[in-house]
Design an enzyme around this catalytic site. Structure first.
Site, mmCIF file in Angstrom:
data_model
loop_
_atom_site.group_PDB
_atom_site.id
_atom_site.type_symbol
_atom_site.label_atom_id
_atom_site.label_comp_id
_atom_site.label_asym_id
_atom_site.label_seq_id
_atom_site.Cartn_x
_atom_site.Cartn_y
_atom_site.Cartn_z
ATOM 1 N N SER A 120 -8.340 -17.286 42.744
ATOM 2 C CA SER A 120 -9.782 -17.356 42.516
ATOM 3 C C SER A 120 -10.209 -18.785 42.238
ATOM 4 C CB SER A 120 -10.144 -16.470 41.321
ATOM 5 O OG SER A 120 -11.449 -16.723 40.858
ATOM 6 N N TYR A 144 -9.088 -15.087 32.779
ATOM 7 C CA TYR A 144 -8.804 -14.689 34.154
ATOM 8 C C TYR A 144 -8.331 -15.890 34.975
ATOM 9 C CZ TYR A 144 -9.799 -12.996 38.915
ATOM 10 O OH TYR A 144 -9.723 -12.652 40.252
ATOM 11 N N LYS A 148 -4.656 -16.515 36.788
ATOM 12 C CA LYS A 148 -4.529 -16.799 38.211
ATOM 13 C C LYS A 148 -3.842 -18.149 38.453
ATOM 14 C CE LYS A 148 -6.249 -13.228 40.360
ATOM 15 N NZ LYS A 148 -5.418 -12.426 41.289
#
Length: 322
Positions: A120, A144, A148
């Site tokens: 991402s 998040y 990632k």
């Protein structure tokens, strides 16, 4: 070719499976079997598709999914941005620990598979140039994004060691997603279009001039198919790609909504402010230098009107006039 898709019952996973079944990776590289590993069975009905209804953090489930010796593994399953921020331990466990578990199972395979990891733009943050170069260091400003970024390093390291033929694809924000809102901080990027077109109210929680890096679902899937089949020699040492997208602001998205859906639809969107969402989404880049992936054949949408038309055509009633 044998394929495994984690998250194969989800929005992108099921579409990816359908595309792979229809087209494969080109002549002579047809798909013979696909295993979906997800909490529920894959909705795609085809004799070549089987489902392992389980979890990516369960070694037995992962081993079962990989038992046929896949040629390509797409690792799409993840805890999304909003939930990762709210549930720190869950986010790291699924997005980091389970990713390593899958990579460890790959080490046991007779032949290293192509391993496509969907990352991402949330891996970036802090002070950034207007257009992010390929060499920009990651500095995630969310749990998040941190998960990632760790996953990217793991995939690159396992590729360096020869355990997998790894490739990380940093996806743009996907819009317009059909269905219901999800736990992603960027869920509004679809919601401010989908809900108004369905006659429902929606809210835009970020400033209207926020720059967003967007891809339509169809373009994202086409790029993921290419990632699964591309020659590893073309990638070189850098096994991370910022996939192409287009830069668009919520203001421009709402202009498209009014042009294509009418003023009444536009009027259903309330302008609000949610600092939790702002802190996450506004830390993400709004544009990337994607010269390298474009030269490899990856592609981007041309404009946001086209993106919205794609969604409207897909969700139009069967008896609607063309």
């Amino acid at each position: 070719m044998k394929i495994v898709v984690t998250g194969g019952a989800g929005f992108l996973g099921s579409r990816l499976i359908a595309k792979l079944l229809a087209e494969g990776f080109g002549p002579g590289r047809e798909v013979t079997s696909i295993v979906s590993l997800d909490r529920v069975a894959c909705p795609v009905t085809d004799a070549r598709v089987s489902s392992v209804a389980g979890s990516i953090d369960d070694a037995a489930d992962v081993a079962q999914a990989l038992s046929q010796g896949p040629d390509v593994i797409y690792h799409l399953a993840a805890v999304l941005s909003g939930q990762s921020e709210a549930e720190f331990d869950t986010g790291l466990h699924i997005n980091v620990d389970a990713t390593r578990l899958i990579l460890e199972e790959c080490r046991k395979l007779a032949k290293p598979p192509r391993f496509v990891f969907t990352s991402s733009l949330a891996v970036f943050g802090g002070e950034m140039p207007r257009v992010v170069p390929e060499t920009m260091a990651t500095m995630p400003q969310s749990s998040y994004g941190c998960g990632k970024a760790i996953g990217e390093l793991l995939v690159s390291e396992y590729a360096r060691k020869g355990f997998v033929d790894g490739l990380t694809c940093r996806l743009p924000t996907i819009s317009v997603r059909p269905g219901k809102p999800n736990s992603a901080a960027s869920s509004f990027v679809s919601g401010i279009l989908r809900e108004p077109l369905n006659g429902e109210p929606s809210e835009c929680p970020v400033p209207l001039d926020t720059r967003l890096w967007i891809s339509s679902p169809d373009m994202a899937i086409a790029n993921l198919v290419l990632a699964g089949g591309i020659d590893g020699a073309a990638l070189g040492l850098n096994r991370v790609l910022n996939l192409p997208g287009i830069t668009v602001t919520p203001a421009e998205m709402l202009d498209s909504l009014e042009r294509l859906g009418g003023a009444e639809a536009r009027g259903r969107v309330a302008l609000t402010s949610d600092q939790r969402i702002i802190d996450i989404v506004c830390s993400w880049p709004g544009a990337f230098d994607v010269a390298r992936p474009l030269a490899m054949g990856f592609a981007a949408d041309t404009d946001f009107d086209g993106v919205l038309k794609q969604y409207m055509a897909e969700t139009a009633p069967a008896d609607a006039p063309a």
